[in-house]
Design a protein around this motif. Sequence first.
Motif, mmCIF file in Angstrom:
data_model
loop_
_atom_site.group_PDB
_atom_site.id
_atom_site.type_symbol
_atom_site.label_atom_id
_atom_site.label_comp_id
_atom_site.label_asym_id
_atom_site.label_seq_id
_atom_site.Cartn_x
_atom_site.Cartn_y
_atom_site.Cartn_z
ATOM 1 N N VAL A 121 36.886 45.586 24.612
ATOM 2 C CA VAL A 121 38.229 45.317 25.133
ATOM 3 C C VAL A 121 38.757 44.044 24.494
ATOM 4 O O VAL A 121 38.013 43.062 24.333
ATOM 5 C CB VAL A 121 38.208 45.154 26.670
ATOM 6 N N PHE A 122 40.036 44.062 24.133
ATOM 7 C CA PHE A 122 40.695 42.845 23.649
ATOM 8 C C PHE A 122 41.824 42.495 24.608
ATOM 9 O O PHE A 122 42.669 43.345 24.938
ATOM 10 C CB PHE A 122 41.258 43.043 22.243
ATOM 11 N N ILE A 123 41.844 41.241 25.070
ATOM 12 C CA ILE A 123 42.865 40.766 26.005
ATOM 13 C C ILE A 123 43.761 39.786 25.270
ATOM 14 O O ILE A 123 43.290 38.760 24.775
ATOM 15 C CB ILE A 123 42.231 40.091 27.231
ATOM 16 N N SER A 124 45.037 40.112 25.166
ATOM 17 C CA SER A 124 45.995 39.235 24.489
ATOM 18 C C SER A 124 46.909 38.590 25.518
ATOM 19 O O SER A 124 47.084 39.100 26.626
ATOM 20 C CB SER A 124 46.816 40.025 23.469
ATOM 21 N N ALA A 164 39.016 39.677 32.294
ATOM 22 C CA ALA A 164 37.702 40.037 31.742
ATOM 23 C C ALA A 164 36.672 40.190 32.860
ATOM 24 O O ALA A 164 35.867 41.134 32.860
ATOM 25 C CB ALA A 164 37.251 38.979 30.735
ATOM 26 N N ARG A 165 36.683 39.269 33.810
ATOM 27 C CA ARG A 165 35.751 39.365 34.935
ATOM 28 C C ARG A 165 36.028 40.614 35.768
ATOM 29 O O ARG A 165 35.095 41.276 36.259
ATOM 30 C CB ARG A 165 35.856 38.113 35.815
ATOM 31 N N ALA A 166 37.321 40.943 35.945
ATOM 32 C CA ALA A 166 37.672 42.135 36.724
ATOM 33 C C ALA A 166 37.133 43.396 36.058
ATOM 34 O O ALA A 166 36.614 44.296 36.728
ATOM 35 C CB ALA A 166 39.190 42.230 36.882
ATOM 36 N N VAL A 167 37.242 43.476 34.728
ATOM 37 C CA VAL A 167 36.703 44.633 34.008
ATOM 38 C C VAL A 167 35.194 44.715 34.212
ATOM 39 O O VAL A 167 34.641 45.783 34.518
ATOM 40 C CB VAL A 167 37.045 44.554 32.505
ATOM 41 N N ASP A 220 29.998 49.652 35.508
ATOM 42 C CA ASP A 220 28.595 49.944 35.803
ATOM 43 C C ASP A 220 27.678 48.780 35.429
ATOM 44 O O ASP A 220 26.489 48.801 35.759
ATOM 45 C CB ASP A 220 28.152 51.200 35.045
ATOM 46 N N ARG A 221 28.222 47.784 34.723
ATOM 47 C CA ARG A 221 27.409 46.635 34.290
ATOM 48 C C ARG A 221 27.457 45.478 35.285
ATOM 49 O O ARG A 221 26.936 44.396 35.013
ATOM 50 C CB ARG A 221 27.894 46.151 32.911
ATOM 51 N N ARG A 222 28.070 45.694 36.414
ATOM 52 C CA ARG A 222 28.310 44.585 37.351
ATOM 53 C C ARG A 222 27.031 43.906 37.847
ATOM 54 O O ARG A 222 27.070 42.735 38.239
ATOM 55 C CB ARG A 222 29.122 45.092 38.550
ATOM 56 N N ALA A 223 25.906 44.627 37.829
ATOM 57 C CA ALA A 223 24.654 44.036 38.318
ATOM 58 C C ALA A 223 24.035 43.081 37.310
ATOM 59 O O ALA A 223 23.111 42.333 37.646
ATOM 60 C CB ALA A 223 23.663 45.141 38.676
ATOM 61 N N LEU A 253 45.153 49.384 33.338
ATOM 62 C CA LEU A 253 44.258 49.305 32.185
ATOM 63 C C LEU A 253 42.882 48.758 32.575
ATOM 64 O O LEU A 253 41.860 49.168 32.018
ATOM 65 C CB LEU A 253 44.886 48.427 31.096
ATOM 66 N N ILE A 254 42.840 47.837 33.527
ATOM 67 C CA ILE A 254 41.551 47.337 34.014
ATOM 68 C C ILE A 254 40.736 48.493 34.597
ATOM 69 O O ILE A 254 39.533 48.621 34.339
ATOM 70 C CB ILE A 254 41.747 46.228 35.065
ATOM 71 N N ARG A 255 41.389 49.347 35.376
ATOM 72 C CA ARG A 255 40.682 50.492 35.970
ATOM 73 C C ARG A 255 40.134 51.405 34.886
ATOM 74 O O ARG A 255 38.985 51.868 34.970
ATOM 75 C CB ARG A 255 41.631 51.257 36.888
ATOM 76 N N LYS A 256 40.946 51.679 33.870
ATOM 77 C CA LYS A 256 40.499 52.565 32.788
ATOM 78 C C LYS A 256 39.354 51.922 32.003
ATOM 79 O O LYS A 256 38.362 52.588 31.686
ATOM 80 C CB LYS A 256 41.673 52.887 31.861
ATOM 81 N N ALA A 257 39.494 50.642 31.680
ATOM 82 C CA ALA A 257 38.459 49.951 30.903
ATOM 83 C C ALA A 257 37.156 49.848 31.679
ATOM 84 O O ALA A 257 36.067 49.910 31.090
ATOM 85 C CB ALA A 257 38.944 48.563 30.509
ATOM 86 N N SER A 258 37.249 49.720 33.001
ATOM 87 C CA SER A 258 36.049 49.571 33.820
ATOM 88 C C SER A 258 35.195 50.835 33.841
ATOM 89 O O SER A 258 33.995 50.775 34.138
ATOM 90 C CB SER A 258 36.442 49.197 35.257
#
Length: 444
Positions: A166-169, A180-183, A188-191, A155-160
């Motif tokens: 994204v909601f993390i439960s 959240a940091r992994a996503v 593309d927003r990593r910069a 799911l992290i790969r898909k969300a990224s």
Amino acid sequence: MQDKGATILAVDDSAATLEVISRNLAAAGYEVHTRGSVEEAGAFLDETPVDLIITDYKMPRANGLELIKHVRDNFRDTEIMMITGYPSVSGAVEAMRDGAGEYLAKPFTGEELLAAVRRILDKQARRRAAHDEKQEAGNFGIIGDCAEMQAVFALIRKASRTSANVFISGESGTGKELVARAVHYNSDRRAFAFVPVNCSAIPDTLLESELFGHVKGAFTGAKESRAGFFEIANGGTIFLDEIGDASPSMQAKLLRVMQSKEFSMVGSSRIRTVDTRIIAASHKNLRHLVDQGLFREDLFYRIHVIEIRLPSLAERGDDILMLASHFLHKFATDMNREVPRLTDEALEALQQYAWPGNVRELENLLQRLVIICDGPVIDVTDLPESMRFTITRSRHGDKTLAEVEAEHIRSVLARTGDNKTRAAEILGIDRKTLREKLKRLGLG
């Protein structure tokens, strides 16, 4: 936990015994090899790695104890089980002292054999997992190999690959901010900035100012204008942890910025536009809060475009041992000391414990153990009492009182080197009572 494809070598001068062992273990899915002497076993081991050796105690020429010593000197990761038709406490003590992990008296049933093999391979699997220093490079720096965590990674790969909310439960302490940091850092927003905000840690009177900023003079103490978290995270990601604790008025403001990408600083009427991805998290069940009228349903659907559920630590199986190894190495390195080793009993206790505080509780425990334990080994006696109780209850759950008593007496005698006086002291009985128990239990 044990690998059903484990390779097992059975060593006995009795062809009938080898046939019983081979038939039962092969039917259970193990790869079984048999040899009729210690010399043949040694030659086989030089060519073929095995996970477990089951050896007879008394054999012509070299006996099982000599094989145990040879294995311990040359094949440290191989487990050993001793079997014998001449059960005695001294034999069991000597075998276990020299490195045998289990001791099984003949005649034994197929069920008893399989149960002993499973126990010893479970110990081996725990030890291997706990001392494996390899990290999974493809798992975003998050330690975990269980099926539940593999689903999280997918799911992290898909969300990224998207900018969707994204909601993390998951329970407190499961690592929601790590996800959240992994996503963010794989998107593309990593910069741009990743800005974490704990909604439960900021008073509601200050939360609006913290999120949206304020202009000079907006309130008492506002001596200068200051950007809020949303503006700082422009182009990047804002992580709203414990969003379930946000007040109704704050929920309305969050909904507005999610819908329109617009906000106003406190004390200003100027509309500002922001391009910020929102990742939210909560240990609370937001659906229940919606049903109770405590959380806005429209906000609920806004943040629930992609949901990533984190499993509790108790659900993660061998990941507990991988995490324990990671924390031991981390804290020992930080303190510039040798990495301590966890005994089999300590590893079992860690895995049987419920972990209400999840990964955070495990991390805190391992840090404390590295600090307070002076020696190179951390044993079950070094763990909190609640963990020691858990392993005792788990280990003896399906055994009779006589079986539990016999197992405990064997264990104490092995630890004391067959010193019956010292064993009696540990057991809280006198030496005469110990002798009587040994005789009654067939251990004398």
